[in-house]
Design a protein around this motif. Structure first.
Motif, PDB file in Angstrom:
ATOM      1  N   ALA A  69      44.534  46.429  53.543  1.00  0.00           N
ATOM      2  CA  ALA A  69      44.357  44.995  53.806  1.00  0.00           C
ATOM      3  C   ALA A  69      42.953  44.534  53.424  1.00  0.00           C
ATOM      4  CB  ALA A  69      44.632  44.695  55.273  1.00  0.00           C
ATOM      5  N   VAL A  70      41.942  45.374  53.674  1.00  0.00           N
ATOM      6  CA  VAL A  70      40.574  45.021  53.283  1.00  0.00           C
ATOM      7  C   VAL A  70      40.494  44.834  51.769  1.00  0.00           C
ATOM      8  CG1 VAL A  70      38.185  45.813  53.148  1.00  0.00           C
ATOM      9  CG2 VAL A  70      39.471  46.129  55.263  1.00  0.00           C
ATOM     10  N   GLN A  71      41.132  45.733  51.015  1.00  0.00           N
ATOM     11  CA  GLN A  71      41.101  45.612  49.552  1.00  0.00           C
ATOM     12  C   GLN A  71      41.777  44.325  49.094  1.00  0.00           C
ATOM     13  OE1 GLN A  71      39.289  47.422  47.732  1.00  0.00           O
ATOM     14  NE2 GLN A  71      39.061  49.417  48.721  1.00  0.00           N
ATOM     15  N   LYS A  72      42.838  43.923  49.761  1.00  0.00           N
ATOM     16  CA  LYS A  72      43.496  42.659  49.416  1.00  0.00           C
ATOM     17  C   LYS A  72      42.569  41.473  49.682  1.00  0.00           C
ATOM     18  CE  LYS A  72      48.202  44.345  50.372  1.00  0.00           C
ATOM     19  NZ  LYS A  72      48.725  44.262  48.988  1.00  0.00           N
ATOM     20  N   ILE A  73      41.833  41.544  50.804  1.00  0.00           N
ATOM     21  CA  ILE A  73      40.883  40.467  51.117  1.00  0.00           C
ATOM     22  C   ILE A  73      39.788  40.410  50.060  1.00  0.00           C
ATOM     23  CG2 ILE A  73      39.109  39.719  52.758  1.00  0.00           C
ATOM     24  CD1 ILE A  73      40.907  40.881  54.967  1.00  0.00           C
ATOM     25  N   ALA A  78      37.372  37.249  46.004  1.00  0.00           N
ATOM     26  CA  ALA A  78      36.796  37.115  44.661  1.00  0.00           C
ATOM     27  C   ALA A  78      37.509  36.014  43.884  1.00  0.00           C
ATOM     28  CB  ALA A  78      36.895  38.441  43.912  1.00  0.00           C
ATOM     29  N   GLY A  79      38.828  35.947  44.008  1.00  0.00           N
ATOM     30  CA  GLY A  79      39.603  34.923  43.317  1.00  0.00           C
ATOM     31  C   GLY A  79      39.277  33.518  43.781  1.00  0.00           C
ATOM     32  N   ASN A  80      38.829  33.388  45.021  1.00  0.00           N
ATOM     33  CA  ASN A  80      38.499  32.080  45.590  1.00  0.00           C
ATOM     34  C   ASN A  80      37.009  31.755  45.506  1.00  0.00           C
ATOM     35  OD1 ASN A  80      40.920  30.664  47.329  1.00  0.00           O
ATOM     36  ND2 ASN A  80      41.245  32.861  47.069  1.00  0.00           N
ATOM     37  N   ARG A  81      36.272  32.551  44.738  1.00  0.00           N
ATOM     38  CA  ARG A  81      34.850  32.308  44.463  1.00  0.00           C
ATOM     39  C   ARG A  81      33.946  32.470  45.687  1.00  0.00           C
ATOM     40  NH1 ARG A  81      34.498  32.716  38.965  1.00  0.00           N
ATOM     41  NH2 ARG A  81      35.981  31.328  37.917  1.00  0.00           N
ATOM     42  N   VAL A  82      34.378  33.321  46.628  1.00  0.00           N
ATOM     43  CA  VAL A  82      33.458  33.700  47.708  1.00  0.00           C
ATOM     44  C   VAL A  82      32.277  34.415  47.074  1.00  0.00           C
ATOM     45  CG1 VAL A  82      33.191  35.209  49.723  1.00  0.00           C
ATOM     46  CG2 VAL A  82      35.256  33.819  49.461  1.00  0.00           C
ATOM     47  N   ARG A  83      31.062  34.159  47.564  1.00  0.00           N
ATOM     48  CA  ARG A  83      29.877  34.766  46.961  1.00  0.00           C
ATOM     49  C   ARG A  83      29.665  36.205  47.418  1.00  0.00           C
ATOM     50  NH1 ARG A  83      26.755  37.378  45.091  1.00  0.00           N
ATOM     51  NH2 ARG A  83      24.659  37.008  44.282  1.00  0.00           N
ATOM     52  N   LYS A  84      29.943  36.474  48.705  1.00  0.00           N
ATOM     53  CA  LYS A  84      29.657  37.808  49.223  1.00  0.00           C
ATOM     54  C   LYS A  84      30.559  38.140  50.395  1.00  0.00           C
ATOM     55  CE  LYS A  84      25.836  40.615  51.087  1.00  0.00           C
ATOM     56  NZ  LYS A  84      24.390  40.639  51.415  1.00  0.00           N
ATOM     57  N   LEU A  85      31.005  39.396  50.436  1.00  0.00           N
ATOM     58  CA  LEU A  85      31.692  39.935  51.602  1.00  0.00           C
ATOM     59  C   LEU A  85      30.829  41.027  52.218  1.00  0.00           C
ATOM     60  CD1 LEU A  85      35.455  40.422  50.603  1.00  0.00           C
ATOM     61  CD2 LEU A  85      34.432  38.547  51.893  1.00  0.00           C
ATOM     62  N   ILE A  86      30.687  40.991  53.555  1.00  0.00           N
ATOM     63  CA  ILE A  86      30.042  42.071  54.299  1.00  0.00           C
ATOM     64  C   ILE A  86      31.158  42.815  55.014  1.00  0.00           C
ATOM     65  CG2 ILE A  86      28.397  42.651  56.117  1.00  0.00           C
ATOM     66  CD1 ILE A  86      26.998  39.978  55.531  1.00  0.00           C
ATOM     67  N   ALA A 158      43.605  35.572  43.074  1.00  0.00           N
ATOM     68  CA  ALA A 158      43.068  36.916  43.309  1.00  0.00           C
ATOM     69  C   ALA A 158      42.556  37.519  42.012  1.00  0.00           C
ATOM     70  CB  ALA A 158      44.149  37.813  43.912  1.00  0.00           C
ATOM     71  N   VAL A 159      41.641  38.460  42.163  1.00  0.00           N
ATOM     72  CA  VAL A 159      41.204  39.298  41.051  1.00  0.00           C
ATOM     73  C   VAL A 159      41.885  40.641  41.249  1.00  0.00           C
ATOM     74  CG1 VAL A 159      39.270  40.439  39.933  1.00  0.00           C
ATOM     75  CG2 VAL A 159      39.000  38.113  40.819  1.00  0.00           C
ATOM     76  N   ASN A 160      42.875  40.937  40.455  1.00  0.00           N
ATOM     77  CA  ASN A 160      43.735  42.097  40.690  1.00  0.00           C
ATOM     78  C   ASN A 160      43.280  43.359  39.978  1.00  0.00           C
ATOM     79  OD1 ASN A 160      45.674  40.769  42.397  1.00  0.00           O
ATOM     80  ND2 ASN A 160      46.390  39.672  40.570  1.00  0.00           N
ATOM     81  N   GLU A 161      42.279  43.252  39.104  1.00  0.00           N
ATOM     82  CA  GLU A 161      41.795  44.436  38.403  1.00  0.00           C
ATOM     83  C   GLU A 161      40.274  44.409  38.330  1.00  0.00           C
ATOM     84  OE1 GLU A 161      43.610  44.751  34.583  1.00  0.00           O
ATOM     85  OE2 GLU A 161      45.652  44.872  35.371  1.00  0.00           O
ATOM     86  N   GLY A 162      39.673  45.590  38.314  1.00  0.00           N
ATOM     87  CA  GLY A 162      38.228  45.707  38.108  1.00  0.00           C
ATOM     88  C   GLY A 162      37.378  45.501  39.343  1.00  0.00           C
ATOM     89  N   LEU A 163      37.972  45.590  40.532  1.00  0.00           N
ATOM     90  CA  LEU A 163      37.198  45.435  41.784  1.00  0.00           C
ATOM     91  C   LEU A 163      37.319  46.699  42.640  1.00  0.00           C
ATOM     92  CD1 LEU A 163      37.842  41.786  43.051  1.00  0.00           C
ATOM     93  CD2 LEU A 163      35.859  42.677  41.848  1.00  0.00           C
ATOM     94  N   GLU A 164      36.918  47.823  42.109  1.00  0.00           N
ATOM     95  CA  GLU A 164      37.018  49.073  42.852  1.00  0.00           C
ATOM     96  C   GLU A 164      35.843  49.184  43.822  1.00  0.00           C
ATOM     97  OE1 GLU A 164      37.261  48.993  39.435  1.00  0.00           O
ATOM     98  OE2 GLU A 164      39.458  48.986  39.554  1.00  0.00           O
ATOM     99  N   VAL A 165      36.143  49.277  45.133  1.00  0.00           N
ATOM    100  CA  VAL A 165      35.108  49.377  46.156  1.00  0.00           C
ATOM    101  C   VAL A 165      35.407  50.573  47.045  1.00  0.00           C
ATOM    102  CG1 VAL A 165      33.989  48.255  48.114  1.00  0.00           C
ATOM    103  CG2 VAL A 165      34.765  46.878  46.177  1.00  0.00           C
TER     104      VAL A 165
END
Length: 557
Positions: A69-73, A78-86, A158-165
């Motif tokens: 669920a965190v990865q989905k968020i 990212a898709g909604n142009r949030v600047r930063k997630l903590i 959403a950004v579905n690729e290239g966001l490996e965390v």
């Protein structure tokens, strides 16, 4: 360079948040296409244009489906142009810790992945909750807006690729999302929270007291989110490793029901009955609830815990400057009211739900507050806080040099005792539960019972008032109606009936009973014996057994 995509979806009709977010069986989130994505997008859409360039905090209680669920968020933020997630390390953040981070970092809000005290696992529950910029639960106006959006949603971004965390690795990773920077900062789950706790409490004084007095304590996380926090506390106070138990968060809470009460924390109660520990506490799944025990498993009701903390604020560094006011939820006993009266400070009675306390705190009207459902807290955050409550108790023990039972006995001798119990009938048929509420509502409307006497177990009670509790917020003027059906008796005894909003299926009927004994009265009785008569009358008035078909409650606290 990752780019946002519009993903076509269809709305679901059942995403109305309850008292504390959206809670459903885990399989609902897993087996229904885009079910979590829809609700996450609805949260972000409810924020409006402010979401672009914003900072949000994300974490949860370790239950099944958390990391996914965190990865989905992350993808939808990212898709909604949030600047930063903590994000908490491993996705872990207690509810009060998330509130603390939102406030400290001046974030726009936070998304909590928790079903609080509900069981976890693939065959249990999952939940998503939104907290606003003050760190507290979203207001009814916000959750209503989220729900309305969820009923008509046709796409999410959403950004579905290239966001490996890697959620297990502390640090910040910056992504270029279609030419705009997007940061994901993974933080130590306990760091910001303990920085705050050390501003509120004298850790050295508590540690010295425990060492000199050789007092033994035990903190039981019930395999929920407070595990890392209790482990940190054990090290900060130089406690033995045996002082913490069930301190590893598990997706199914190790099979435990993470609700700290006399039924589900029986393992802690049994371990304390032989008198090896002087103080014990248990916490729920997301860390906002607590149960306090003294030697030989002496039980402190949440109502009494709030009253004792208020009466002993002078022993707590953060509170010794004085209390601006106190508050309790309506079903909670009036124990703290008596303390407030003696201190000459306001006491507010609110509907169930921590968001009502948040308004009072933001306006500077209260310093501490609590609910009978094992939640206590102060204005240091905008959520109830289990670890904070334990530190309050340890501060009081260090200051008074008395046992938990001695402190309670002295409190009752000064203020009298509010005997209190709650009967929970979980998983009731919704139709039967609603019919019972309709029956009670008709009694309230007709006022036919007012003035009547009811007898049981050799006791007689005269009804002087009944109503469906209504609250007008003194800060914003909002009105909350039908918050609980009350029957008030001449001697101060009281009955309250509510349908809970924290379950994921069926209906939970809650019956609250309390009765007051003055300082010279029977303050040393067994609560269930003392309240037996008023419980019998409650079942008679409500016809609960007839409407629900339930002979016994699921839980008695």
């Amino acid at each position: 360079m990752p780019k946002p995509e519009f993903v076509v979806t269809e709305p679901y009709e059942d995403q109305k948040p309850g008292t504390s977010g959206l809670r459903k069986p885990t399989r609902r989130f897993l087996e229904n296409k885009y079910y979590p994505e829809n609700f996450i997008q609805s949260i972000l859409s409810s924020i409006g244009d402010e979401v672009v360039g914003s900072v949000l905090v994300v974490g949860g209680d370790g239950r099944y489906f958390l990391k996914e669920a965190v990865q989905k968020i992350i993808q939808i933020a990212a898709g909604n142009r949030v600047r930063k997630l903590i994000v908490g390390q491993g996705g872990i953040l207690s509810t009060p810790a998330l509130s603390a981070i939102v406030r400290a970092k001046k974030a726009l809000g936070g998304i909590l992945l928790t079903a609080s005290h509900n069981p976890g696992g693939i065959d249990a529950d999952f939940g998503i909750k939104f907290n606003c910029a003050n760190g507290g639960p979203a207001s009814s106006a916000v959750t209503d807006k989220i729900y309305e959006i969820s009923k008509t949603i046709v796409e999410f971004k959403a950004v579905n690729e290239g966001l490996e965390v890697n959620l297990d690795e502390v640090g910040t990773k910056t992504f270029d999302v279609d030419g705009t920077p997007f940061d994901v900062e993974v933080v130590d789950s306990t760091a910001e929270y303990f920085t705050l706790m050390k501003e509120l409490f004298d850790f050295e004084a508590i540690k010295s007291y425990l060492q000199v007095s050789q007092k033994e304590i035990i903190l039981d996380s019930m395999n929920g989110v407070t595990g890392p926090y209790c482990t940190r506390l054990q090290k900060e106070l130089a406690l033995s490793p045996e002082s913490v138990s069930n301190n590893i968060p598990k997706p199914d809470f190790g099979g435990l029901h993470p609700d700290p009460n006399l039924k589900w924390a029986q393992h802690l109660i049994m371990s304390m009955r032989n008198g090896d520990q002087d103080f014990g506490a248990a916490f729920d799944g997301d860390g906002d609830r607590n149960m306090v025990l003294g030697r030989n498993a002496f039980f402190v009701t949440p109502c009494d815990s709030l009253a004792v903390i208020a009466a002993n604020a002078c022993h707590i560094p953060y509170l010794k400057k004085g209390l601006s006011g106190v508050a309790r939820s309506m079903p909670t006993s009036g124990a703290v009211d008596l303390v407030a009266k003696k201190l000459g400070i306001p006491c507010y009675v609110t509907p169930t739900g921590w968001k009502f306390f948040g308004n009072l705190m933001d306006a500077g009207k209260i310093s501490i507050c609590g609910e009978e459902s094992f939640g206590t807290g102060s204005d240091h955050v905008r959520e109830k806080d289990g670890i904070w409550a334990v530190l309050c108790w340890l501060s009081i023990l260090a200051g008074r040099k008395q046992s938990v039972e001695e402190i309670l006995q002295a409190h009752w001798e000064e203020y009298g005792r509010n005997y209190f119990t709650r009967y929970d009938y979980e998983g009731c048929d919704s139709e039967g539960a609603n019919k019972m509420v309709e029956h009670l509502s008709k009694l309230i409307e007709s006022q036919e019972l007012v003035g009547q006497e009811f007898s049981a177990q050799g006791k007689t009670f005269k009804l002087v008032e009944n109503d469906n509790f209504e609250y007008t917020d003194p800060v914003d003027g909002s009105v909350s109606k039908k918050q609980g059906i009350r029957f008030l008796f001449e001697d101060g005894s009281r009955l309250v009936f509510r349908l809970s909003g924290t379950g994921s299926s069926g209906a939970t009927v809650r019956l609250y009973c309390d009765s007051y004994e003055g300082p010279t009265g029977n303050i040393s009785g067994n609560p269930q014996d003392v309240l037996k008569a008023i419980v019998e009358i409650a079942l008679k008035i409500s016809e609960l057994k007839e409407f629900t078909g339930r002979e016994e409650p699921t839980v008695i606290t």
